[in-house]
Design a protein around this motif. Structure first.
Motif, PDB file in Angstrom:
ATOM      1  N   PHE A 341       0.816  -1.212   0.000  1.00 39.41           N
ATOM      2  CA  PHE A 341       0.000   0.000   0.000  1.00 39.41           C
ATOM      3  C   PHE A 341       0.855   1.270   0.000  1.00 39.41           C
ATOM      4  O   PHE A 341       0.568   2.217  -0.742  1.00 39.41           O
ATOM      5  CB  PHE A 341      -0.976   0.026   1.179  1.00 39.41           C
ATOM      6  N   PHE A 345       0.776   4.325  -2.616  1.00 41.09           N
ATOM      7  CA  PHE A 345       0.499   5.702  -2.211  1.00 41.09           C
ATOM      8  C   PHE A 345       1.585   6.647  -2.747  1.00 41.09           C
ATOM      9  O   PHE A 345       1.275   7.725  -3.260  1.00 41.09           O
ATOM     10  CB  PHE A 345       0.394   5.809  -0.680  1.00 41.09           C
TER      11      PHE A 345
ATOM     12  N   LEU B 237     -11.729   3.075   4.102  1.00 41.54           N
ATOM     13  CA  LEU B 237     -11.556   3.355   2.673  1.00 41.54           C
ATOM     14  C   LEU B 237     -11.831   2.076   1.886  1.00 41.54           C
ATOM     15  O   LEU B 237     -11.391   0.995   2.253  1.00 41.54           O
ATOM     16  CB  LEU B 237     -10.143   3.877   2.394  1.00 41.54           C
ATOM     17  N   GLY B 239     -12.398   0.037  -2.112  1.00 46.90           N
ATOM     18  CA  GLY B 239     -11.874  -0.012  -3.473  1.00 46.90           C
ATOM     19  C   GLY B 239     -10.527  -0.700  -3.534  1.00 46.90           C
ATOM     20  O   GLY B 239     -10.082  -1.292  -2.551  1.00 46.90           O
ATOM     21  N   ASP B 240      -9.881  -0.615  -4.716  1.00 45.99           N
ATOM     22  CA  ASP B 240      -8.559  -1.244  -4.824  1.00 45.99           C
ATOM     23  C   ASP B 240      -7.509  -0.318  -4.210  1.00 45.99           C
ATOM     24  O   ASP B 240      -7.818   0.808  -3.792  1.00 45.99           O
ATOM     25  CB  ASP B 240      -8.233  -1.593  -6.278  1.00 45.99           C
ATOM     26  N   GLN B 241      -6.280  -0.797  -4.169  1.00 47.26           N
ATOM     27  CA  GLN B 241      -5.212  -0.029  -3.512  1.00 47.26           C
ATOM     28  C   GLN B 241      -5.058   1.372  -4.100  1.00 47.26           C
ATOM     29  O   GLN B 241      -4.896   2.347  -3.374  1.00 47.26           O
ATOM     30  CB  GLN B 241      -3.889  -0.784  -3.636  1.00 47.26           C
ATOM     31  N   TRP B 242      -5.112   1.435  -5.413  1.00 44.56           N
ATOM     32  CA  TRP B 242      -4.917   2.715  -6.099  1.00 44.56           C
ATOM     33  C   TRP B 242      -5.994   3.708  -5.670  1.00 44.56           C
ATOM     34  O   TRP B 242      -5.721   4.863  -5.363  1.00 44.56           O
ATOM     35  CB  TRP B 242      -4.927   2.507  -7.620  1.00 44.56           C
ATOM     36  N   LYS B 244      -7.864   3.585  -2.913  1.00 43.87           N
ATOM     37  CA  LYS B 244      -7.697   3.931  -1.496  1.00 43.87           C
ATOM     38  C   LYS B 244      -6.601   4.982  -1.328  1.00 43.87           C
ATOM     39  O   LYS B 244      -6.746   5.947  -0.577  1.00 43.87           O
ATOM     40  CB  LYS B 244      -7.336   2.690  -0.675  1.00 43.87           C
ATOM     41  N   ALA B 245      -5.500   4.770  -2.065  1.00 45.07           N
ATOM     42  CA  ALA B 245      -4.368   5.688  -1.961  1.00 45.07           C
ATOM     43  C   ALA B 245      -4.767   7.079  -2.449  1.00 45.07           C
ATOM     44  O   ALA B 245      -4.393   8.085  -1.838  1.00 45.07           O
ATOM     45  CB  ALA B 245      -3.178   5.152  -2.753  1.00 45.07           C
ATOM     46  N   SER B 246      -5.576   7.145  -3.542  1.00 45.24           N
ATOM     47  CA  SER B 246      -6.005   8.440  -4.076  1.00 45.24           C
ATOM     48  C   SER B 246      -6.913   9.156  -3.078  1.00 45.24           C
ATOM     49  O   SER B 246      -6.770  10.359  -2.850  1.00 45.24           O
ATOM     50  CB  SER B 246      -6.768   8.260  -5.394  1.00 45.24           C
ATOM     51  N   LEU B 248      -6.931   8.760   0.110  1.00 46.47           N
ATOM     52  CA  LEU B 248      -6.124   9.167   1.270  1.00 46.47           C
ATOM     53  C   LEU B 248      -5.373  10.454   0.952  1.00 46.47           C
ATOM     54  O   LEU B 248      -5.326  11.384   1.771  1.00 46.47           O
ATOM     55  CB  LEU B 248      -5.149   8.048   1.655  1.00 46.47           C
ATOM     56  N   LEU B 249      -4.823  10.516  -0.267  1.00 48.05           N
ATOM     57  CA  LEU B 249      -4.061  11.702  -0.650  1.00 48.05           C
ATOM     58  C   LEU B 249      -4.980  12.936  -0.669  1.00 48.05           C
ATOM     59  O   LEU B 249      -4.610  14.007  -0.180  1.00 48.05           O
ATOM     60  CB  LEU B 249      -3.410  11.491  -2.025  1.00 48.05           C
ATOM     61  N   GLN B 250      -6.181  12.743  -1.205  1.00 54.73           N
ATOM     62  CA  GLN B 250      -7.155  13.851  -1.238  1.00 54.73           C
ATOM     63  C   GLN B 250      -7.453  14.364   0.160  1.00 54.73           C
ATOM     64  O   GLN B 250      -7.515  15.565   0.407  1.00 54.73           O
ATOM     65  CB  GLN B 250      -8.457  13.369  -1.863  1.00 54.73           C
ATOM     66  N   LEU B 251      -7.626  13.410   1.076  1.00 57.39           N
ATOM     67  CA  LEU B 251      -7.901  13.758   2.469  1.00 57.39           C
ATOM     68  C   LEU B 251      -6.753  14.581   3.062  1.00 57.39           C
ATOM     69  O   LEU B 251      -6.969  15.591   3.740  1.00 57.39           O
ATOM     70  CB  LEU B 251      -8.025  12.469   3.280  1.00 57.39           C
ATOM     71  N   PHE B 252      -5.528  14.115   2.800  1.00 60.05           N
ATOM     72  CA  PHE B 252      -4.347  14.806   3.320  1.00 60.05           C
ATOM     73  C   PHE B 252      -4.265  16.228   2.774  1.00 60.05           C
ATOM     74  O   PHE B 252      -3.918  17.158   3.489  1.00 60.05           O
ATOM     75  CB  PHE B 252      -3.064  14.047   2.968  1.00 60.05           C
TER      76      PHE B 252
END
Lengths: 354, 258
Positions: A341, A345, B237, B239-242, B244-246, B248-252
């Motif tokens: 993960f 990221f 979160l 969905g797939d990893q991508w 989830k990562a997107s 998370l980045l938006q949240l940050f």
């Protein structure tokens, strides 16, 4: 059958809320909740006021009086401060051998004071000191002992205390059965009681010259641990046992590198492995932090760790274990393997940066 | 010199636990892995280190638990303990720290141990009580969370450093016999050696039937168990990893962390 027996025993022991005091032949026994106040460098530790909150809750539920006991080489200022700000009566014992904490002397003096008071409850903070003397004190008082108390509840006229087990995955409610119960209370579980009282409590100052026989205190030593800068960081990325291998620490560092004013930290098992220095440990025996953002990577969420980071502004947890306790205290939960993960990221971040 | 090390077999921390709502009892689910409680490995290692420094020392490893707990005794003997002692519990389920400490106390009280070691806390119930309770039941001086120890047998004492808050250490001397609970990180626990493991399999632990030991009256009772509540929102979160990562980045970015 068993239940009936239990409630009978409880009412005999004053656990059922009632105004009835228990009378003995020629005196009225006041039932009490006693707080053992821990102090450091001349001040009561802040957790003392969290214990006051719990003591009030118990006192109100069971009609019990509150008392504070303070032991130390210098107790006047501390006991005065507690009596004034809480309005509770304080028993202060001055003993010059207590310049530093001594378990044997603590147990001896507390047994002496408490056997006369016969309290229903004795409250101690779950600090390295509380956990050191309180179970032994319980044995001497023939009392029950519950560690890690983080909530109190009532059911059918009985009060019970909750504690976490199995890395925080399960909570158990425990019912005290004995005449006296020692409660060792988790830091941060109760809000500190406001320091306002219109009537100050009395201070009963006692002088003791007792000395320990089998335990000799030689003072406090600072371990060779430099400042890690954790306390000042805005963002902390922390690694737990779930990172699996030492080489995965690079991922933690790379993730932290994206944020300004960031630092990396670890849970105790990571430091025990020698993967990170102890100065980077967050938790009960490490540093307590409250950054704006805390990212917990592969951390289970046992209280030994969470007491050190529960004050963070925003908590993101990444773990493969969907039942990990850390998810109960996180703002954002990501059930993923951090080894894949975090690289994803980083990739998403770079894509966007283009 | 005689040393007793108290160890416990615990579940793998990733074990899923199910609460039986009707009885309030807690049971592990699926294929459960068990091992020696982490802190107890350090206690065993510390005992072996003392044995190596003081020839003639005998190390007994003791556990309270069901049949399966025999494995941790084998491991302790594999690491170099001399004997395993198994206080055999029939069935699974919660046993209070006071009951466990009382059983160990009735086993240990006339066996003249100079030093008793235990891990600082068991990972499953996290009570941290058996060590200090046992010390008190045997009227021994006790230090918890020990991160350094230097046994001075001739002087009849042990020099100890306890780990306390803020990176500090509480330094003390305890008269022997004494009990120490050992903090993780005090040493580097060794792996069992093959020859010792073979010896462990052959010699078997000394099994004690708990019926023969006196019992204590319980002073608290587990009313019920349940899952913990949430102290924060805990947005999961999806969905797939991508994806989830997107998210998370938006949240940050939204919160101006990044």
């Amino acid at each position: 059958m068993k239940k009936k027996h239990l409630s009978k025993r409880l009412s005999e022991n004053g656990f059922v809320a009632s105004r009835a005091a228990s009378y003995t032949a020629n005196r009225v026994m006041k039932r009490t909740v006693v707080i053992i106040a821990e102090h450091n460098e001349g001040r009561a530790i802040p957790m003392t006021y969290e214990l006051v909150t719990l003591a009030h809750k118990i006192g109100e539920a069971c009609s019990l009086e509150l008392k504070v006991v303070v032991l130390g080489a210098e107790v006047e200022t501390i006991s005065g401060e507690i009596a004034t700000t809480t309005g509770i009566d304080v028993v202060a014992v001055r003993n010059t051998s207590l310049a530093t904490y001594n378990a044997e002397l603590y147990k001896n003096l507390l047994t002496e004071i408490l056997s006369l008071m016969e309290p229903n409850f004795v409250l101690a903070p779950q600090t390295t000191r509380g956990i050191d003397f309180a179970p032994g004190l319980a044995v001497r008082l023939k009392a029950g002992c519950i560690t890690g108390v983080n909530a109190m509840g009532g059911k059918e006229g009985k009060i019970y205390f909750s504690r976490s087990a199995y890395n925080g995955k399960i909570v158990s409610d425990l019912l005290p059965l004995g005449k006296t119960t020692v409660l060792i209370v988790e830091p941060g579980a109760f809000k500190p009681h406001p320091k306002i009282s219109s009537f100050p409590g009395n201070v009963d100052l006692r002088i003791s010259t007792a000395e320990p026989e089998k335990t000799k205190s030689l003072g406090i030593k600072s371990a060779e641990r430099e400042d890690s800068g954790l306390a000042e960081a805005d963002v902390i990325v922390a690694a737990g046992r779930g990172i699996g291998e030492r080489k995965n620490l690079v991922l933690i560092e790379r993730l932290a590198g994206l944020f300004p004013r960031s630092a990396v930290a670890g849970s105790r098992p990571i430091c025990d492995q020698g993967w990170m220095a102890y100065k980077s440990q967050v938790g009960l025996t490490g540093t307590t932090v409250s950054p704006r953002l805390y990212i917990a990577c592969g951390i289970s969420g046992a209280i030994q760790h969470t007491v050190g980071m529960q004050g963070a502004g925003f908590i993101v947890a990444i773990s493969t274990d969907p039942n990990a306790a850390i998810f109960n205290m996180a703002d954002v939960c990501i059930v993923e393997d951090l080894t894949s993960f975090i690289p994803t990221f980083l990739e998403v971040y770079q894509e966007k940066a283009k | 010199m005689k040393i007793l090390v108290c160890i416990k077999q615990v579940h793998d921390p990733e074990t899923i636990f199910r609460v039986d709502e009707s009885t309030g009892s807690v049971k592990p689910e699926g294929h459960v892995k068990y091992w020696m409680n982490h802190a107890d490995e350090f206690a065993v290692e510390e005992a072996i280190l003392i044995k190596e420094a003081h020839p003639g020392t005998i190390v007994d490893a003791l556990t309270v638990g069901p049949d399966r707990a025999a494995r941790v005794l084998e491991r302790a003997v594999g690491m170099g303990a001399d004997n395993g002692v198994h206080l055999l519990v029939t069935g699974e389920g919660y046993i209070s720290p006071l009951t466990i400490a009382s059983w160990i106390a009735s086993y240990a009280f006339d066996r003249e141990y100079d030093l008793i070691l235990a891990g600082v806390m068991a990972e499953d119930h996290m009570n941290g009580q058996v060590g200090p309770l046992l010390a008190e039941l045997l009227s021994l001086p006790c230090a918890t969370s020990v991160i350094f120890e230097d046994l001075r047998a001739k002087g009849g004492m042990v020099h100890v450093e306890r780990e306390i808050e803020g990176g500090l250490r509480d330094v003390l001397e305890l008269a022997l016999p004494a009990l120490l609970t050992v903090q993780t990180g005090i040493n580097k626990p060794r792996y069992p050696s093959l020859s010792n493991l073979l010896r462990a399999k052959e010699q078997k632990a000394f099994v004690i039937d708990l019926e023969t030991l006196p019992s204590v009256e319980e002073r608290e009772e587990v009313l019920s168990s349940h899952y913990p509540g949430k102290s924060r929102i805990g947005m999961v979160l999806e969905g797939d990893q991508w994806k989830k990562a997107s998210q998370l980045l938006q949240l940050f970015e939204k919160k101006a962390f990044i």
